[in-house]
Structures are given as structure tokens and as C-alpha cells.
Design a protein around this motif. Structure first.
Motif, PDB file in Angstrom:
ATOM      1  N   GLY A 173      -3.872 -11.695   7.489  1.00 46.20           N
ATOM      2  CA  GLY A 173      -2.854 -10.754   6.814  1.00 46.20           C
ATOM      3  C   GLY A 173      -3.325  -9.428   6.826  1.00 46.20           C
ATOM      4  N   TYR A 174      -2.414  -8.600   5.768  1.00 44.94           N
ATOM      5  CA  TYR A 174      -2.660  -7.199   5.841  1.00 44.94           C
ATOM      6  C   TYR A 174      -3.203  -7.110   4.394  1.00 44.94           C
ATOM      7  N   PRO A 175      -4.674  -7.076   4.204  1.00 48.16           N
ATOM      8  CA  PRO A 175      -5.012  -6.919   2.898  1.00 48.16           C
ATOM      9  C   PRO A 175      -4.746  -5.486   2.064  1.00 48.16           C
ATOM     10  N   LYS A 176      -3.946  -4.423   2.548  1.00 47.53           N
ATOM     11  CA  LYS A 176      -3.713  -3.187   1.994  1.00 47.53           C
ATOM     12  C   LYS A 176      -2.454  -3.725   1.268  1.00 47.53           C
ATOM     13  N   PHE A 177      -1.573  -4.526   1.719  1.00 44.69           N
ATOM     14  CA  PHE A 177      -0.286  -4.816   0.794  1.00 44.69           C
ATOM     15  C   PHE A 177      -0.822  -5.424  -0.548  1.00 44.69           C
ATOM     16  N   ASN A 178      -1.958  -6.032  -0.483  1.00 42.69           N
ATOM     17  CA  ASN A 178      -2.183  -6.586  -1.847  1.00 42.69           C
ATOM     18  C   ASN A 178      -2.720  -5.607  -2.965  1.00 42.69           C
ATOM     19  N   THR A 179      -2.812  -4.455  -2.559  1.00 47.36           N
ATOM     20  CA  THR A 179      -3.448  -3.420  -3.489  1.00 47.36           C
ATOM     21  C   THR A 179      -2.337  -2.231  -3.779  1.00 47.36           C
ATOM     22  N   ILE A 180      -1.032  -2.687  -3.384  1.00 46.74           N
ATOM     23  CA  ILE A 180      -0.086  -1.570  -3.662  1.00 46.74           C
ATOM     24  C   ILE A 180       1.268  -2.408  -4.112  1.00 46.74           C
ATOM     25  N   ASP A 181       2.009  -1.766  -5.010  1.00 44.69           N
ATOM     26  CA  ASP A 181       3.320  -2.234  -5.573  1.00 44.69           C
ATOM     27  C   ASP A 181       4.376  -2.048  -4.392  1.00 44.69           C
ATOM     28  N   LEU A 182       4.699  -2.847  -3.682  1.00 46.38           N
ATOM     29  CA  LEU A 182       5.634  -2.953  -2.273  1.00 46.38           C
ATOM     30  C   LEU A 182       6.938  -2.563  -2.653  1.00 46.38           C
ATOM     31  N   ASN A 183       7.422  -2.717  -3.994  1.00 45.68           N
ATOM     32  CA  ASN A 183       8.698  -2.663  -4.625  1.00 45.68           C
ATOM     33  C   ASN A 183       9.085  -1.190  -5.246  1.00 45.68           C
ATOM     34  N   ARG A 184       7.893  -0.463  -5.251  1.00 50.67           N
ATOM     35  CA  ARG A 184       8.000   0.671  -5.951  1.00 50.67           C
ATOM     36  C   ARG A 184       8.814   1.686  -4.844  1.00 50.67           C
ATOM     37  N   ARG A 185       9.662   2.679  -5.513  1.00 49.43           N
ATOM     38  CA  ARG A 185      10.263   3.736  -4.684  1.00 49.43           C
ATOM     39  C   ARG A 185      10.403   4.925  -5.492  1.00 49.43           C
ATOM     40  N   GLU A 186       9.542   5.983  -5.119  1.00 46.50           N
ATOM     41  CA  GLU A 186       9.775   7.091  -5.901  1.00 46.50           C
ATOM     42  C   GLU A 186      11.157   8.047  -5.374  1.00 46.50           C
ATOM     43  N   ARG A 187      11.548   8.710  -6.292  1.00 44.57           N
ATOM     44  CA  ARG A 187      12.742   9.563  -5.973  1.00 44.57           C
ATOM     45  C   ARG A 187      12.074  10.977  -5.748  1.00 44.57           C
ATOM     46  N   LEU A 188      12.045  11.575  -4.682  1.00 50.34           N
ATOM     47  CA  LEU A 188      11.378  12.753  -4.040  1.00 50.34           C
ATOM     48  C   LEU A 188      12.149  13.921  -3.962  1.00 50.34           C
ATOM     49  N   PHE A 189      13.233  13.825  -3.946  1.00 54.25           N
ATOM     50  CA  PHE A 189      14.409  14.874  -3.577  1.00 54.25           C
ATOM     51  C   PHE A 189      15.335  14.719  -4.908  1.00 54.25           C
ATOM     52  N   PRO A 190      16.092  16.160  -5.275  1.00 55.22           N
ATOM     53  CA  PRO A 190      16.962  16.212  -6.440  1.00 55.22           C
ATOM     54  C   PRO A 190      18.515  15.900  -5.853  1.00 55.22           C
ATOM     55  N   ASN A 191      18.546  15.073  -4.814  1.00 55.61           N
ATOM     56  CA  ASN A 191      19.684  14.700  -4.168  1.00 55.61           C
ATOM     57  C   ASN A 191      19.823  13.277  -3.669  1.00 55.61           C
ATOM     58  N   ASP A 192      20.894  12.900  -3.163  1.00 57.13           N
ATOM     59  CA  ASP A 192      21.092  11.607  -2.687  1.00 57.13           C
ATOM     60  C   ASP A 192      21.229  11.516  -1.088  1.00 57.13           C
TER      61      ASP A 192
END
Length: 394
Positions: A173-192
Motif C-alpha cells: 500500500g501507500y504508507p504516506k496515506f497513513n500520515t495524512i488526514d485524507l478528508n481535510r480540504r482547505e479553502r484557499l481562495f475567497p470565492n467558490d
């Protein structure tokens, strides 16, 4: 050191850390009879490793400083801009200590250059990515005693290409995936508006950045691109050097720099060096992916979404690359104008590609519910540590 599993973090950039640090954490949490050692050369890399391990585990593992003497680090600063001489010299300087371990774990193959053929240390390789470039199947990787790959695709290709026999491969498998919250999503722009991430590679022959990237950013900065947001998140090594040399293709190119009007465009976020380039912040935040040959496309596919690619090399007679599997999961253009023309309607066309993307991801990244990749990798290393070396390195 007897009964030691040593994790080698021999790089100045942090992009390899998450691929093996989580395995070290899993071993430290379950192992009581073995020394788990993390070998680092810079404060920044050690900080990244500690962040993955967590404070408690970081206090349990053994730390090995593999930095060079200050005078030598300084002397190698200039040539290191062209070739990874510091990495190679660190290995040579600490070769005896590294070879004293029971198992050496690395995310790159340079460590094999200092392997003692008469020693007992066994070397394990965990690729820092899951991509499709020819370098992923370099014959030199056959020098490892164990290769821990992310999925059946890489295992199959390594066997078919003669890199390593099946008995030296483990799909974990992909060990990196176990070190990260894969459901997080940051809002990086002030629009949609839709957010696209552009993730060009650094290779001077294969990357889209050198010939097509500036025109693509011009399109987003201009009036035609104002209905979209763009994250410019290149491979972290692209802006580490101005001159990029490919030993594989015997070519070199100057990297185009960042134009001032891109930085002032309100719909463009530019990041050429932060840790967000390697912690999946941008691949999780985007609504669509734009790239070429970076293996981060498979990190993006953890949640299937539209993908676009720029083919900058297939017509070049120097290229030895075949058809990229990941490209089947998206649409491919020859240049920036062709790619920009594909953006309108991109999300409406996604339904036709979803099954292909799912199949590509499943073949590339193995998943076993309840049995995370870091644990599968840790078990493979424990098995290797208990096994006598039964073959002669190349």
C-alpha cells in the motif's frame, strides 16, 4: 548495531519523509526488542520526521546525525546545485555506521553505492511515489533485498522488466496515506470558483513547465482564466535549482522563473518551496488536476476528480517513456492553449472517466481495510530483519 532497523532520510528536501517515517512510527509503536533509528542530515528534515512520528515516538527512537563536517558542507555547496554530491558524500562519510544496521530502509537508491558486499546489513526500498516514469523501474533498484511497493502495478512491472523477482517484492500500500488526514480540504481562495492545481515535474525533458507552463499561467492570469482559481504547486525539486540536468536523458535546461504578474493575480496561488507541496494540502484542496508525469497524480486520485495533462515529450526522439497509465484517467493536450480549451465542461465530462480512474488507483495503490500500509510495511521489515541474506547484491 545489532537488531537495528535504520531509516535513512538522506535528502535536503522533505518530499521523501512521509513515505517512510510512518513506517518507522509503526515499528516503534509495536517493537520492543529492536532499535529503530532515524538518520537525518538537516534540522529541517529532522523536524519533518518528528512531526510524522509524534512527540512520544520521537522520544523513543534513536537519532543518527549524518551531516557532513561544516567545512565539507560549505565546500560542496556550489557543485551540489548541479548534482546531489552532498547526498553521496554523506553516505560515504557514514558508510560504516549505516552498514552496521540489521536493515537499512531508504526511499532512494543512492544508498546502494556504499553497501558493503561482505556485510550483513539488508537494504529495503520504499519508492517515494507511485508514478509511471521509466526511472521507477531502474535496474539499479534490483540491488535491494526487499522492495516495498504500493500496488500490483509496480510489482508487476518490476517483475516483467527484470528489476527484481517476485520473492523480493512486497505489496504494502501507500504508507504516506497513513500520515495524512485524507478528508481535510482547505479553502484557499475567497470565492467558490473551481480550483485547479498545476503540478509540473522537474525533469528537463519530461516536464511541461519549461515550454508550456508560463503560457498556462498567463492564461489563468488573463481575462479568459478569471472564472477559475489556480494553485501552482510544482514538484518541490523544480525550484530548488535554476539549471536542471537529466543524466537519464543527457539534457539540461534553465528553469523559467515566476513572472511578477502571476504573483499579483488574485486567482493564482504560487508555492514553490513550502511543506504544503508534500503534505497533500493542494491535491486535496483542488477540484481538478493539471500535470505531466509527477506521481502526485495518484495522491490526487485518492478522491476521483477531473484531470488534465500536457504531453511535452512523446514526440521527442530522446524519450524512452511509454504511454502513461495515469493519462487514461484524464484528457491530454499538447500545449497550454490546447489544455485551456479543455477546461470549460471538464466537470461535466468527468462521469465518463470515473471508472477508469478507480481502476488505475486500485492497480497502483493497494488497500486492505483494517490493515494500514504502514503496518504492512513494518511487518515486511520485521520479516526481512529475521531473514538471513540469501543472495549477492549486484
Amino acid at each position: 548495531m545489532p537488531d537495528e532497523i535504520l531509516f535513512l532520510f538522506n535528502h535536503d528536501a522533505p518530499h521523501q519523509v512521509a513515505h517512510i517515517a510512518g513506517i518507522a512510527r509503526a515499528l516503534a509503536e509495536r517493537e520492543t526488542g529492536r532499535t529503530i533509528t532515524c538518520a537525518t542530515a538537516t534540522i529541517a528534515i529532522r523536524d519533518r520526521v518528528e512531526a510524522v512520528l509524534g512527540a512520544r515516538v520521537a522520544g523513543q527512537v534513536n537519532w543518527l546525525d549524518i551531516a557532513l563536517p561544516a567545512w565539507l558542507e560549505s565546500a560542496l555547496a556550489l557543485p551540489n546545485r548541479v548534482a546531489p554530491v552532498r547526498r553521496v558524500m554523506r553516505l560515504r562519510h557514514h558508510a560504516r555506521r549505516i552498514n552496521a544496521a540489521t536493515v537499512v530502509v531508504s526511499a532512494e537508491r543512492t544508498c546502494l553505492s556504499i553497501r558493503d558486499p561482505a556485510g550483513q546489513a539488508q537494504f529495503a526500498y520504499v519508492p517515494h511515489g507511485a508514478g509511471d516514469r521509466m526511472v521507477s523501474y531502474h535496474p539499479g533498484k534490483g540491488g535491494f533485498d526487499r522492495i516495498l511497493v504500493s500496488g500490483e502495478k509496480t510489482a508487476r512491472e518490476m517483475i516483467q522488466r527484470g528489476v527484481a523477482p517476485a520473492e523480493r517484492l512486497r505489496v504494502v500500500g501507500y504508507p504516506k496515506f497513513n500520515t495524512i488526514d485524507l478528508n481535510r480540504r482547505e479553502r484557499l481562495f475567497p470565492n467558490d470558483n473551481p480550483v485547479l492545481v498545476y503540478n509540473p515535474h522537474f525533469d528537463p525533458l519530461l516536464s511541461s513547465w519549461y515550454d508550456h507552463g508560463p503560457a498556462l499561467l498567463d492564461w489563468f492570469a488573463g481575462s479568459a482564466g478569471q472564472n477559475y482559481n489556480l494553485i501552482f504547486a510544482p514538484h518541490i525539486m523544480l525550484f530548488r535549482k535554476t539549471l536542471h540536468i537529466s543524466l537519464e536523458y543527457r539534457t539540461a535546461r534553465l528553469r523559467p522563473d515566476i513572472a511578477p504578474h502571476w504573483r499579483t493575480a488574485p486567482n493564482i496561488l504560487i508555492d514553490t518551496g513550502s511543506t504544503r507541496l508534500v503534505d497533500m494540502t493542494y491535491t486535496l484542496a483542488a477540484d481538478a488536476y493539471v500535470g505531466d508525469v509527477s506521481s502526485q497524480v495518484y495522491e490526487f486520485l485518492v478522491h476521483p476528480r477531473p484531470m488534465l495533462f500536457i504531453d511535452a515529450f512523446s514526440r521527442d526522439p530522446r524519450s524512452r517513456e511509454g504511454a502513461y497509465p495515469a493519462w487514461r484517467g484524464g484528457e491530454v493536450a499538447r500545449d497550454a492553449a490546447g489544455l485551456a480549451a479543455l477546461i470549460p465542461g471538464l466537470w461535466q465530462r468527468q462521469a465518463a472517466l470515473r471508472d477508469t480512474q478507480a481502476a488505475l488507483f486500485a492497480d497502483t495503490i493497494s488497500h486492505q481495510p483494517g490493515h494500514p500500509a504502514v503496518l504492512r510495511a513494518a511487518e515486511a521489515l520485521i520479516d526481512l530483519a529475521a531473514s538471513p541474506r540469501a543472495w549477492t547484491p549486484r
